[in-house]
Design an enzyme around this catalytic site. Sequence first.
Site, mmCIF file in Angstrom:
data_model
loop_
_atom_site.group_PDB
_atom_site.id
_atom_site.type_symbol
_atom_site.label_atom_id
_atom_site.label_comp_id
_atom_site.label_asym_id
_atom_site.label_seq_id
_atom_site.Cartn_x
_atom_site.Cartn_y
_atom_site.Cartn_z
ATOM 1 N N CYS A 94 0.829 -1.202 0.000
ATOM 2 C CA CYS A 94 0.000 0.000 0.000
ATOM 3 C C CYS A 94 0.868 1.258 0.000
ATOM 4 C CB CYS A 94 -0.917 -0.024 1.218
ATOM 5 S SG CYS A 94 -1.941 1.433 1.308
ATOM 6 N N CYS A 140 -4.440 -2.953 6.395
ATOM 7 C CA CYS A 140 -4.322 -1.602 5.847
ATOM 8 C C CYS A 140 -5.569 -1.206 5.046
ATOM 9 C CB CYS A 140 -3.078 -1.629 4.960
ATOM 10 S SG CYS A 140 -2.725 -0.165 4.066
#
Length: 373
Positions: free
Chosen positions: A104, A200
Amino acid sequence: MNKTPENTRVVVGMSGGVDSSVAALLLKQQGYDVIGIFMKNWDDTDEFGHCTAEEDYEDVRRVCGQIGIPYYTVNFEKEYWDRVFTYFLDEYKKGRTPNPDVMCNKEIKFKAFLERALDLGADYLATGHYARVDFYDGEYRMLRGVDEKKDQTYFLNQLGQAQLSRTMFPLGHLPKTEVREIALKAGLATAKKKDSTGICFIGERNFKEFLSSYLPANPGDIRTVNGELKGRHDGLMYYTLGQRQGLGIGGGTGTGEPWFVVDKDVKQNILYVAQGGDHDRLYSDRLEATDVHWISDKEVPATFRCTAKFRYRQPDQGVTVHMKPDNCCEVVFDEPQRAITPGQAVVFYKDEVCLGGATIDKAIKNSELKASI
Ligand SMILES: Nc1ncnc2c1ncn2[C@@H]1O[C@H](COP(=O)(O)OP(=O)(O)OP(=O)(O)O)[C@@H](O)[C@H]1O
């Protein structure tokens, strides 16, 4: 025109948490032209219509109002799905344990989001990560956050010169306790908010339920390292090396110690277990890694010594790195390491400096090498 804080525009990635709130506050106090941007990467509306992203955005709105900065929202759901979530599922399909936070940061926060910030005329992107950037000997370096317990360079190991030249980490030199105090003193709406946990952008989930809604589970045998059948597993993807919980097999036999996952045979769909958290099968002497990335653009020696972490918050371990063709490397440990997990990141350090990282592909025992000669 000389750059001063007043004519330097900084986009702050606002999560609705205390860290990014304080990052924005500090930059504003230093006189920067600060804009807050909230990113939405996952549609997390549950069956009751409850959506944590909306609550987080509400906090971003309140805090930006308190600090006195404009705020916007951007949506990278498609990019997150294509570049992070697809990789996440693919890794689990292969029986590996991916690290979505590393991906990410690489693909979303410091790529899609950074590009958008620059398009909006920003000079820098700032986040509330605990890490530091400096310029030394003609290059940008990423250093550990001074708060050892909060240091996040492990997750940022894929950043390079292009990203670091446009990045600010305003909290890198602060301990977390001080960040909370600053937030409390300033009366920020997020001052007492708990730190985020979970996957996440996807957040806290019942992991098994969540994964099974995307990947078909393939149950199979649980066997001891001697081949004895111990039970059934629900699908290899639900288990990680070194894991003790959730096996559904008690102690009682053999040494009486609890059972741990020590290996996965993806081809035969067998989960291997052994008794004792320090079982020899859990330890290895070296690893092979792929997709090696160095933060510096300078040439890396073919073999060198440094320290490494194989998981977040692990104390640094002494290693020797041997570079291999095709962006691969072999990492030889000074001391045998427990539960080296394919799919996770190995991150390299020289003192305070994070050198870069790679993806663990395989753990190896020296005895296996001798056996194959
Ligand atoms: N939804 C989001 N939109 C924009 N930026 C974000 C978002 N989520 C995280 N970030 C940025 O990435 C940084 C690190 O994110 P992480 O998820 O590790 O949060 P954290 O350490 O709990 O920080 P915070 O207290 O700010 O939530 C945040 O401080 C923030 O700058």
